[in-house]
Each structure stands twice: as structure tokens, then as C-alpha cells.
Design an enzyme around this catalytic site. Structure first.
Site, short mmCIF file in Angstrom:
data_model
loop_
_atom_site.label_atom_id
_atom_site.label_comp_id
_atom_site.label_asym_id
_atom_site.label_seq_id
_atom_site.Cartn_x
_atom_site.Cartn_y
_atom_site.Cartn_z
NE ARG A 95 -4.35 -1.07 -0.03
CZ ARG A 95 -4.53 -2.07 -0.90
NH1 ARG A 95 -3.54 -2.43 -1.70
NH2 ARG A 95 -5.69 -2.70 -0.96
CD GLU A 127 -2.16 3.24 -5.96
OE1 GLU A 127 -3.30 2.79 -6.22
OE2 GLU A 127 -1.32 2.59 -5.29
CG HIS A 172 -2.29 -0.85 -6.61
ND1 HIS A 172 -2.47 -0.04 -5.52
CD2 HIS A 172 -2.46 -2.12 -6.14
CE1 HIS A 172 -2.73 -0.76 -4.44
NE2 HIS A 172 -2.72 -2.03 -4.79
#
Length: 326
Positions: free
Chosen positions: A245, A274, A292
């Protein structure tokens, strides 16, 4: 694959915001439809997902959730909502206190993407160690370079968060005959024997590891776990990988450490923002950034979809799920 809205009176209305849900096969969608569910996927092409959620959530029974935020205001508007079925293992974007107050269950899909994330962590370590992105960019830019790398063979791996994914990385690294150090509040004796792993404190792991891979959840305790002090304590040739994370790594401090050569390199699949288009880390050749994408494999997408769908059904039909976040 996901279909348009069905024109029948289904018993349950299921929203889907997870982008890859149903993209590799129709198993999860079929499971839901066979159990009297109307499946509605919210697509970014139709407008911002948060805005669509505000409109659709008040009449939904469940949501198979991506990485968007679920705050108190949103959940209090959802009078029919019984479950937020997270498509993945992270639940830091869900206000658990508000969910409990609203009697909304929250579930996750542990293990479904474990192998995919572990594979990515391995590839990022190797990529950093051997400067693959730098050399590829050199060839494509007609400016061939051969920067000196480092080997993974018989080096020391530090695993921060030795759960399913962390253990998966450690098991892969035994093929490189690496020494395995783990930092975790729980110790698994069977895993320890299988990989000849050592459980150590974080300070020891940081000081002695050549490669550090992060697999912890984002909590108040882990936020900025890796900052300026930790980077100064790491080996000069150390490589840091975060597929967990954003927020666990202090990105401003990482930028300074990489720019000043305090550590060799880093690779982040998870960042605070992100995508991290405006991050100064994008300017550094010794930092790899990916979107991600740890779970972006056909196998993981299929398993996560089925598991997230079954979790939602378990709550809707029985009120309980073994993967509920407490």
C-alpha cells in the site's frame, strides 16, 4: 462477461466498481446471476466512479469494490447495502467504524492474488538489481548503456509482513539460496522451518537485508514505516520493493535517499497518489513505478472475482462470511 442491465426483477442489486472484474471469464458474473442478482458494473467512461456510486448505492444490496473510498456519508446514504465485498485484501479505503454503525459487512479476498503479487515482487527485485528498465530505455532510445548491477544469488531478503504474499516471495527466493529475514507479529513455525527463515525486529531486518519487500497493510502503525531514518540505516546497495500500500513508504524521503545514493534502488507498485504521474520519483532512473498491478494476471482476476462474488452472496443469503473484516 458482464452484460447490460437485465430487465427483470432480481432479488439483489450488485454494483461492481473493480475494473478487472469479469474481464477474463464470466464465472463470477454467472454465479451472481444464477443466484438472482442483477449485476451492474460502473465504468469510468460513464463518469467519475464516486459520482456514479452516489447515485446507485442507495438502492444496492452489495458492492464488489475497487480502490475507491467508502466514507460515512456514502454508506449512510445506502439504506439497502448489506456488504462491501472488497476485490483484493486491502480495506484501508473503507471506514470500518462507519460500516459497523450502518450494519454493513466488509469482506476481502485473501490468497486470491497472492501468487500474482509475489511474482511481481520478484520481478521488481530482479529488474532493480539488473537495471532492466534502464537498459531497455537505452536501446529503444538508441543510447546503449550497461549499468553495473547486483546479484540476488545468496543475498539476504527482508520480508516486512510475512503473511500469504510475503511467504510466497520468501519461498521463491529460496531458489536463489537467499537468507530470509522476516518482520511480523505472528511467527509461523512450519514456514520458518521450510524456508530456514529468521524472525527479527525491524531494525535488524533493515540493517542486514540486501532486498526488502513490503507486504504489510496500511495502518497508523505502518504509515511512513520507511522514512529517512530507515533509508540511512539500510545498506548502500539495498533495494526496496513495495507491492502493498502507498503510505507505508515516505515517498519524499525515498526520493532523497535514491537521489543521494543512500540506497541502490526502489520499485513501487503502490503509491500514495495513483497513478503517481506528478511524483518526483518519476524523474529517477533508479526507481521503478508500476500502476498497482500486482493482481493483474488472468489467474488472479478470475480467482478474486469468484471469491468476491461468493463473499457477497454469503452475506446476502446467510449474513456471515469467513472472510469478513472484524
Amino acid at each position: 462477461m458482464l452484460k447490460e442491465r437485465e430487465h427483470f426483477m432480481a432479488k439483489y442489486k450488485i454494483l461492481v466498481t473493480a475494473r478487472s472484474f469479469g474481464t477474463v471469464d464470466d464465472l463470477a458474473v454467472s454465479l451472481l446471476q444464477k443466484n438472482d442478482c442483477e449485476v451492474i458494473k460502473l465504468e469510468a467512461k460513464d463518469g467519475p466512479i464516486p459520482e456514479q456510486l452516489k447515485k446507485e448505492l442507495p438502492t444496492a444490496d452489495a458492492v464488489i469494490a475497487g480502490l475507491e473510498d467508502y466514507d460515512r456519508e456514502l454508506m449512510e446514504s445506502a439504506n439497502n447495502l448489506k456488504v462491501i465485498s472488497r476485490y483484493g485484501v486491502g480495506y484501508d479505503k473503507v471506514d470500518l467504524k462507519a460500516a459497523a454503525d450502518c450494519q454493513i459487512k466488509v469482506t476481502i479476498t485473501p490468497g486470491a492474488n497472492g501468487d500474482s503479487v509475489a511474482d511481481l515482487a520478484m520481478s521488481l527485485m530482479l529488474n532493480c538489481a539488473r537495471n532492466i528498465v534502464v537498459m531497455d530505455n537505452g536501446i529503444k532510445g538508441k543510447n546503449q548503456v550497461r549499468p553495473s548491477g547486483v546479484e540476488m544469488w545468496q543475498k539476504t531478503l527482508g520480508v516486512v509482513g510475512a503473511g500469504r504474499i510475503g511467504k510466497g516471495v520468501a519461498k521463491r527466493c529460496t531458489g536463489f539460496q537467499m537468507r530470509i529475514l522476516c518482520y511480523d507479529q505472528y511467527q509461523d513455525e512450519a514456514f520458518q522451518k521450510e524456508c530456514n527463515a529468521e524472525y527479527v525486529d525491524l531494525e535488524t531486518l533493515i540493517q542486514e537485508s540486501d532486498f526488502i519487500t513490503i507486504h504489510s497493510p496500511l495502518t497508523p502503525e505502518t504509515e511512513n514505516m520507511f522514512g529517512a531514518e530507515q533509508f540511512k540505516a539500510m545498506k548502500k546497495d539495498a533495494i526496496l520493493v513495495n507491492t502493498a500500500r502507498g503510505g507505508i513508504v515516505d515517498e519524499a524521503a525515498l526520493y532523497e535517499a535514491l537521489k543521494n545514493g543512500e540506497i541502490r534502488g526502489a520499485a513501487l507498485d503502490a503509491t500514495v497518489d495513483e497513478p503517481p504521474y506528478d511524483s518526483p520519483l518519476c524523474t529517477l532512473p533508479n526507481c521503478i513505478l508500476t500502476p498497482h498491478a500486482g493482481a493483474a494476471t488472468k489467474e488472479a482476476v478470475s480467482k478474486m472475482g469468484l471469491m468476491a462474488a461468493q463473499n457477497a452472496l454469503d452475506i446476502l443469503t446467510g449474513g456471515n462470511c469467513i472472510y469478513e473484516v472484524k
